[in-house]
Write a protein that holds these residues in place. Structure first.
Motif, PDB file in Angstrom:
ATOM      1  N   LEU A  26       0.829  -1.204   0.000  1.00 61.26           N
ATOM      2  CA  LEU A  26       0.000   0.000   0.000  1.00 61.26           C
ATOM      3  C   LEU A  26       0.869   1.263   0.000  1.00 61.26           C
ATOM      4  CD1 LEU A  26      -2.748  -1.108   2.527  1.00 61.26           C
ATOM      5  CD2 LEU A  26      -2.780  -1.279   0.037  1.00 61.26           C
ATOM      6  N   ASN A  27       1.962   1.238   0.763  1.00 62.88           N
ATOM      7  CA  ASN A  27       2.866   2.398   0.793  1.00 62.88           C
ATOM      8  C   ASN A  27       3.438   2.693  -0.587  1.00 62.88           C
ATOM      9  OD1 ASN A  27       2.551   2.795   3.543  1.00 62.88           O
ATOM     10  ND2 ASN A  27       4.362   1.610   4.087  1.00 62.88           N
ATOM     11  N   VAL A  28       3.852   1.668  -1.296  1.00 63.32           N
ATOM     12  CA  VAL A  28       4.410   1.868  -2.640  1.00 63.32           C
ATOM     13  C   VAL A  28       3.332   2.416  -3.568  1.00 63.32           C
ATOM     14  CG1 VAL A  28       5.360   0.698  -4.670  1.00 63.32           C
ATOM     15  CG2 VAL A  28       6.275   0.198  -2.396  1.00 63.32           C
ATOM     16  N   GLY A  29       2.126   1.889  -3.454  1.00 69.83           N
ATOM     17  CA  GLY A  29       1.044   2.372  -4.300  1.00 69.83           C
ATOM     18  C   GLY A  29       0.701   3.831  -4.051  1.00 69.83           C
ATOM     19  N   LEU A  30       0.749   4.252  -2.803  1.00 72.31           N
ATOM     20  CA  LEU A  30       0.357   5.620  -2.464  1.00 72.31           C
ATOM     21  C   LEU A  30       1.539   6.585  -2.427  1.00 72.31           C
ATOM     22  CD1 LEU A  30      -1.862   7.588  -1.621  1.00 72.31           C
ATOM     23  CD2 LEU A  30      -1.487   6.877   0.745  1.00 72.31           C
ATOM     24  N   PHE A  31       2.635   6.173  -1.803  1.00 72.27           N
ATOM     25  CA  PHE A  31       3.766   7.071  -1.592  1.00 72.27           C
ATOM     26  C   PHE A  31       4.923   6.827  -2.561  1.00 72.27           C
ATOM     27  CE2 PHE A  31       1.816   6.509   2.661  1.00 72.27           C
ATOM     28  CZ  PHE A  31       1.398   7.809   2.872  1.00 72.27           C
ATOM     29  N   GLY A  32       4.886   5.711  -3.285  1.00 70.24           N
ATOM     30  CA  GLY A  32       5.940   5.417  -4.246  1.00 70.24           C
ATOM     31  C   GLY A  32       7.192   4.806  -3.642  1.00 70.24           C
ATOM     32  N   GLN A  33       7.129   4.397  -2.364  1.00 69.27           N
ATOM     33  CA  GLN A  33       8.284   3.792  -1.709  1.00 69.27           C
ATOM     34  C   GLN A  33       7.843   3.003  -0.485  1.00 69.27           C
ATOM     35  OE1 GLN A  33      10.904   6.928  -0.395  1.00 69.27           O
ATOM     36  NE2 GLN A  33       9.200   8.249   0.170  1.00 69.27           N
ATOM     37  N   THR A  34       8.696   2.085  -0.082  1.00 70.05           N
ATOM     38  CA  THR A  34       8.418   1.292   1.117  1.00 70.05           C
ATOM     39  C   THR A  34       8.737   2.124   2.352  1.00 70.05           C
ATOM     40  OG1 THR A  34      10.639   0.369   1.287  1.00 70.05           O
ATOM     41  CG2 THR A  34       9.055  -0.850  -0.089  1.00 70.05           C
ATOM     42  N   ALA A  35       8.305   1.633   3.509  1.00 63.77           N
ATOM     43  CA  ALA A  35       8.595   2.316   4.767  1.00 63.77           C
ATOM     44  C   ALA A  35      10.103   2.397   5.000  1.00 63.77           C
ATOM     45  CB  ALA A  35       7.914   1.591   5.926  1.00 63.77           C
ATOM     46  N   ARG A  36      10.807   1.330   4.691  1.00 61.37           N
ATOM     47  CA  ARG A  36      12.266   1.323   4.870  1.00 61.37           C
ATOM     48  C   ARG A  36      12.928   2.375   3.968  1.00 61.37           C
ATOM     49  NH1 ARG A  36      15.177  -4.136   4.989  1.00 61.37           N
ATOM     50  NH2 ARG A  36      15.173  -3.713   7.197  1.00 61.37           N
ATOM     51  N   GLN A  37      12.496   2.449   2.713  1.00 64.94           N
ATOM     52  CA  GLN A  37      13.064   3.443   1.799  1.00 64.94           C
ATOM     53  C   GLN A  37      12.819   4.858   2.321  1.00 64.94           C
ATOM     54  OE1 GLN A  37      10.918   2.058  -1.647  1.00 64.94           O
ATOM     55  NE2 GLN A  37      12.757   1.124  -2.541  1.00 64.94           N
ATOM     56  N   ARG A  39      12.343   5.762   5.504  1.00 68.57           N
ATOM     57  CA  ARG A  39      13.186   5.968   6.691  1.00 68.57           C
ATOM     58  C   ARG A  39      14.625   6.282   6.304  1.00 68.57           C
ATOM     59  NH1 ARG A  39      10.484   1.575   8.623  1.00 68.57           N
ATOM     60  NH2 ARG A  39      12.266   0.221   8.207  1.00 68.57           N
ATOM     61  N   GLU A  40      15.139   5.558   5.309  1.00 74.14           N
ATOM     62  CA  GLU A  40      16.516   5.795   4.868  1.00 74.14           C
ATOM     63  C   GLU A  40      16.672   7.180   4.248  1.00 74.14           C
ATOM     64  OE1 GLU A  40      17.220   2.412   2.353  1.00 74.14           O
ATOM     65  OE2 GLU A  40      17.581   1.079   4.072  1.00 74.14           O
ATOM     66  N   ALA A  41      15.669   7.630   3.519  1.00 74.23           N
ATOM     67  CA  ALA A  41      15.730   8.938   2.866  1.00 74.23           C
ATOM     68  C   ALA A  41      15.427  10.091   3.825  1.00 74.23           C
ATOM     69  CB  ALA A  41      14.751   8.979   1.691  1.00 74.23           C
ATOM     70  N   ASN A  42      14.792   9.778   4.952  1.00 80.33           N
ATOM     71  CA  ASN A  42      14.374  10.821   5.896  1.00 80.33           C
ATOM     72  C   ASN A  42      14.842  10.507   7.310  1.00 80.33           C
ATOM     73  OD1 ASN A  42      12.407  12.562   4.180  1.00 80.33           O
ATOM     74  ND2 ASN A  42      11.865  10.453   3.745  1.00 80.33           N
ATOM     75  N   SER A  43      16.084  10.111   7.442  1.00 79.92           N
ATOM     76  CA  SER A  43      16.599   9.661   8.738  1.00 79.92           C
ATOM     77  C   SER A  43      16.572  10.755   9.810  1.00 79.92           C
ATOM     78  CB  SER A  43      18.017   9.110   8.591  1.00 79.92           C
ATOM     79  OG  SER A  43      18.877  10.104   8.076  1.00 79.92           O
ATOM     80  N   GLY A  44      16.526  11.995   9.405  1.00 83.79           N
ATOM     81  CA  GLY A  44      16.503  13.091  10.375  1.00 83.79           C
ATOM     82  C   GLY A  44      15.125  13.422  10.916  1.00 83.79           C
ATOM     83  N   LEU A  45      14.090  12.814  10.359  1.00 86.05           N
ATOM     84  CA  LEU A  45      12.725  13.112  10.799  1.00 86.05           C
ATOM     85  C   LEU A  45      12.264  12.116  11.854  1.00 86.05           C
ATOM     86  CD1 LEU A  45      10.939  13.873   7.394  1.00 86.05           C
ATOM     87  CD2 LEU A  45      11.742  15.503   9.104  1.00 86.05           C
ATOM     88  N   GLU A  46      11.456  12.588  12.776  1.00 86.31           N
ATOM     89  CA  GLU A  46      10.834  11.721  13.776  1.00 86.31           C
ATOM     90  C   GLU A  46       9.620  11.038  13.147  1.00 86.31           C
ATOM     91  OE1 GLU A  46      11.536  11.211  17.132  1.00 86.31           O
ATOM     92  OE2 GLU A  46      13.420  12.290  16.790  1.00 86.31           O
ATOM     93  N   GLY A  47       9.290   9.858  13.627  1.00 84.22           N
ATOM     94  CA  GLY A  47       8.091   9.175  13.169  1.00 84.22           C
ATOM     95  C   GLY A  47       8.301   8.407  11.883  1.00 84.22           C
TER      96      GLY A  47
END
Length: 84
Positions: A26-37, A39-47
């Motif tokens: 569902l994440n890939v369908g809506l956001f274009g990436q997995t949760a892990r991807q 997190r790796e791209a946004n390591s400075g953000l909380e949540g």
């Protein structure tokens, strides 16, 4: 979703992987990436990515989660053309 997706005899780790697989689909369908991807791209953000989603994205997500649950209940595998 649990009754139709996860067999009764599985380990907690197997159940977690099954849920993660569905969530990532569902994440890939809506956001274009997995949760892990994300997190790796946004390591400075909380949540997580859903914490940073817009209200519109969360509304769409709720709807596709509901639809996905119906498809699971119908017995359609994730690899089916309707769920992929």
């Amino acid at each position: 979703m649990r009754a139709n997706l996860i067999p009764p005899v599985v380990t907690a780790a197997q159940a977690a992987r099954t849920y993660a697989s569905e969530a990532d689909m569902l994440n890939v369908g809506l956001f274009g990436q997995t949760a892990r991807q994300w997190r790796e791209a946004n390591s400075g953000l909380e949540g997580n990515m859903r914490d940073h989603a817009s209200i519109q994205q969360l509304l769409v997500l709720a709807n596709i989660e509901s639809l996905n649950a119906e498809l699971i209940q119908m017995g359609l595998p994730q690899e089916s053309a309707f769920r992929n």
